[in-house]
Enzyme design. Structure first.
Site, PDB file in Angstrom:
ATOM      1  CB  SER A 142      28.560 -53.978  41.343  1.00 17.26           C
ATOM      2  OG  SER A 142      29.905 -54.059  41.437  1.00 17.26           O
ATOM      3  CE1 TYR A 155      29.543 -58.651  37.995  1.00 20.34           C
ATOM      4  CE2 TYR A 155      30.732 -56.622  38.818  1.00 20.34           C
ATOM      5  CZ  TYR A 155      29.892 -57.661  39.099  1.00 20.34           C
ATOM      6  OH  TYR A 155      29.244 -57.780  40.184  1.00 20.34           O
TER       7      TYR A 155
HETATM    8  P1  NAD Z   1      28.122 -66.389  43.395  1.00 19.32           P
HETATM    9  O1  NAD Z   1      28.727 -66.801  42.047  1.00 19.32           O
HETATM   10  O2  NAD Z   1      28.341 -67.159  44.721  1.00 19.32           O
HETATM   11  O3  NAD Z   1      26.398 -66.686  43.111  1.00 19.32           O
HETATM   12  C1  NAD Z   1      25.978 -66.333  41.811  1.00 19.32           C
HETATM   13  C2  NAD Z   1      24.554 -67.097  41.735  1.00 19.32           C
HETATM   14  O4  NAD Z   1      24.006 -66.970  40.574  1.00 19.32           O
HETATM   15  C3  NAD Z   1      24.672 -68.444  41.950  1.00 19.32           C
HETATM   16  O5  NAD Z   1      23.512 -68.993  42.740  1.00 19.32           O
HETATM   17  C4  NAD Z   1      24.368 -69.122  40.426  1.00 19.32           C
HETATM   18  O6  NAD Z   1      23.728 -70.272  40.258  1.00 19.32           O
HETATM   19  C5  NAD Z   1      23.547 -67.980  39.786  1.00 19.32           C
HETATM   20  N1  NAD Z   1      23.717 -68.077  38.453  1.00 19.32           N
HETATM   21  C6  NAD Z   1      24.952 -67.926  37.716  1.00 19.32           C
HETATM   22  N2  NAD Z   1      24.533 -67.897  36.290  1.00 19.32           N
HETATM   23  C7  NAD Z   1      23.099 -67.981  36.288  1.00 19.32           C
HETATM   24  C8  NAD Z   1      22.255 -68.155  35.266  1.00 19.32           C
HETATM   25  N3  NAD Z   1      22.661 -67.995  34.057  1.00 19.32           N
HETATM   26  N4  NAD Z   1      20.916 -68.246  35.597  1.00 19.32           N
HETATM   27  C9  NAD Z   1      20.476 -68.293  36.776  1.00 19.32           C
HETATM   28  N5  NAD Z   1      21.346 -68.397  37.841  1.00 19.32           N
HETATM   29  C10 NAD Z   1      22.643 -68.004  37.549  1.00 19.32           C
HETATM   30  O7  NAD Z   1      28.114 -65.054  43.147  1.00 19.32           O
HETATM   31  P2  NAD Z   1      27.718 -63.866  44.419  1.00 19.32           P
HETATM   32  O8  NAD Z   1      29.070 -62.953  44.747  1.00 19.32           O
HETATM   33  O9  NAD Z   1      26.817 -64.518  45.338  1.00 19.32           O
HETATM   34  O10 NAD Z   1      26.986 -62.717  43.288  1.00 19.32           O
HETATM   35  C11 NAD Z   1      25.484 -62.476  43.614  1.00 19.32           C
HETATM   36  C12 NAD Z   1      25.246 -61.133  43.025  1.00 19.32           C
HETATM   37  O11 NAD Z   1      25.896 -60.206  43.620  1.00 19.32           O
HETATM   38  C13 NAD Z   1      25.762 -61.053  41.495  1.00 19.32           C
HETATM   39  O12 NAD Z   1      24.738 -60.305  40.836  1.00 19.32           O
HETATM   40  C14 NAD Z   1      27.154 -60.319  41.511  1.00 19.32           C
HETATM   41  O13 NAD Z   1      27.442 -59.511  40.444  1.00 19.32           O
HETATM   42  C15 NAD Z   1      26.919 -59.393  42.734  1.00 19.32           C
HETATM   43  N6  NAD Z   1      28.097 -58.634  43.414  1.00 19.32           N
HETATM   44  C16 NAD Z   1      28.755 -59.745  44.376  1.00 19.32           C
HETATM   45  C17 NAD Z   1      29.842 -58.914  44.772  1.00 19.32           C
HETATM   46  C18 NAD Z   1      30.886 -59.921  45.696  1.00 19.32           C
HETATM   47  O14 NAD Z   1      31.704 -59.022  46.138  1.00 19.32           O
HETATM   48  N7  NAD Z   1      30.757 -61.155  45.837  1.00 19.32           N
HETATM   49  C19 NAD Z   1      30.074 -57.635  45.023  1.00 19.32           C
HETATM   50  C20 NAD Z   1      29.129 -56.970  44.122  1.00 19.32           C
HETATM   51  C21 NAD Z   1      28.249 -57.481  43.630  1.00 19.32           C
END
Ligand code: NAD
Length: 250
Positions: A142, A155
Site C-alpha cells: 500500500s 493498517y
Molecule cells: P475489497 O474490500 O474490495 O476486497 C477485499 C477482499 O478481501 C475481498 O475479496 C474480501 O472478501 C476479502 N477478505 C476480507 N476479509 C477476509 C478474510 N478475513 N479472509 C479472507 N478474505 C477476506 O478491497 P480491495 O481494495 O480490493 O483490497 C485488496 C487489497 O488491496 C487489500 O490488501 C488492501 O489493503 C489493498 N490495497 C487497496 C487499495 C485501494 O485503494 N483499494 C490501496 C492499497 C492497498
C-alpha cells in the site's frame, strides 16, 4: 509474448471475490493461468469469469484471519491442481479510527489478516515451491507501506510489515528459485476506499495530488501482477512495485 505467458501455471489469489483480487485473478487467467479463488465472501462471480476465459477455476471459502484454517486452505488448494505456482496475498481489510481510540480488536483483526496470514500462507505455499525449485509470491502492500496515514495505525503497521516479509522471504528464497515481491497500489476505486470516495473534499484533495490525475481501477493491477507472476520478472526479488499513478513521486 512468451515471457509473460502463464499457460499451465496454477495461481492462488486471496480476497478474489471483488476489487483488486478479482481483477488480478482475471488478469492472471487472461495470461493463461488456472485460478484458485480464496475469499471470506462470495467469489462465485470470479470463478465464472475465469471459466469464461477457458481457464480452470476453483473456489475456497475461508476466513484467512483464522490462523488455524490456513493449513487446510493450502492442502485443499494443492488437491485441486496438484500444486501452486503463483500465490497472490491480496486479502486485506482496513479499520478507520483515531489512534487514541483504536481498539485491540480493530488492531488484531487487521494485523491477523493483512500480516499474519500473508506470512503463514507464504510459508505454507512456499514450502511446495521450494521443493519444486520455482514459484512466485506476490503480496499486496500500500502507500501506507511508506507513509503513516491518518486514523489507520493497524493498517499502516500491517502494510509496513508486508514490505518487511517480502524482503525477508526474498533473502532466503531468491537463491532457491522462488521470487517474492509485492505491489503497492495507490488510491484505487474499491470497497476498501468507498468511505474516502464518498467524502467529496477528501476525494478531491487526493485526486489533485495524483500526477496521473485519476484514481486507479482494479484493472490497473492486471499488468503488474502478470509481470511479477511471469518469467519476465525472474531476476526481481524483494521488490515493492508501486502502481500509484505517480503518487509517491509527488
Ligand atoms: P475489497 O474490500 O474490495 O476486497 C477485499 C477482499 O478481501 C475481498 O475479496 C474480501 O472478501 C476479502 N477478505 C476480507 N476479509 C477476509 C478474510 N478475513 N479472509 C479472507 N478474505 C477476506 O478491497 P480491495 O481494495 O480490493 O483490497 C485488496 C487489497 O488491496 C487489500 O490488501 C488492501 O489493503 C489493498 N490495497 C487497496 C487499495 C485501494 O485503494 N483499494 C490501496 C492499497 C492497498
Amino acid at each position: 509474448m512468451s515471457l509473460f505467458d502463464l499457460t499451465g501455471k496454477r495461481a492462488l489469489v486471496t480476497g478474489a471475490s471483488g476489487g483488486l483480487g478479482q481483477a488480478m485473478a482475471i488478469g492472471l487467467a487472461e495470461a493463461g493461468a488456472d485460478i484458485i479463488a480464496v475469499s471470506s465472501s462470495e467469489a462465485r462471480e470470479t470463478v465464472r469469469l475465469v471459466r469464461e476465459l477457458g481457464r480452470k477455476a476453483e473456489l475456497i471459502a475461508a476466513d484467512l484471519s483464522q490462523e488455524s484454517l490456513l493449513e487446510g486452505v493450502v492442502a485443499q488448494a494443492n488437491e485441486f491442481y496438484g500444486g501452486i505456482d503463483i500465490l497472490v496475498n491480496n486479502a486485506g481489510i482496513i479499520r478507520r479510527k483515531p489512534a487514541a481510540e483504536h481498539s485491540w480488536q480493530d488492531w488484531h483483526d487487521v494485523v491477523s489478516l493483512n500480516l499474519d496470514s500473508v506470512f503463514f500462507l507464504s510459508q505454507l505455499v512456499g514450502r511446495g515451491m521450494l521443493e519444486r525449485g520455482s514459484g512466485k509470491i506476490i503480496s499486496v502492500a500500500s502507500m501506507l507501506t511508506y507513509q503513516g496515514g491518518i486514523n489507520v495505525p493497524g493498517y499502516t503497521a500491517s502494510k509496513h510489515g508486508v514490505a518487511g516479509i517480502t524482503k525477508a522471504l526474498a533473502n532466503e528464497w531468491a537463491g532457491r528459485g522462488v521470487q517474492v515481491n509485492a505491489i503497492a497500489p495507490g488510491y484505487m476505486t474499491t470497497n476498501n476506499t468507498a468511505p474516502i470516495i464518498a467524502d467529496e473534499n477528501r476525494y478531491k484533495s487526493i485526486t489533485d495530488r495524483i500526477p496521473a490525475a485519476r484514481w486507479g481501477t482494479p484493472d490497473d493491477m492486471k499488468g503488474p501482477v502478470v509481470f511479477l507472476a511471469s518469467a519476465a520478472s525472474d531476476y526481481m526479488n524483494g521488490h515493492v512495485l508501486n502502481v500509484d499513478g505517480g503518487w509517491l513521486a509527488r
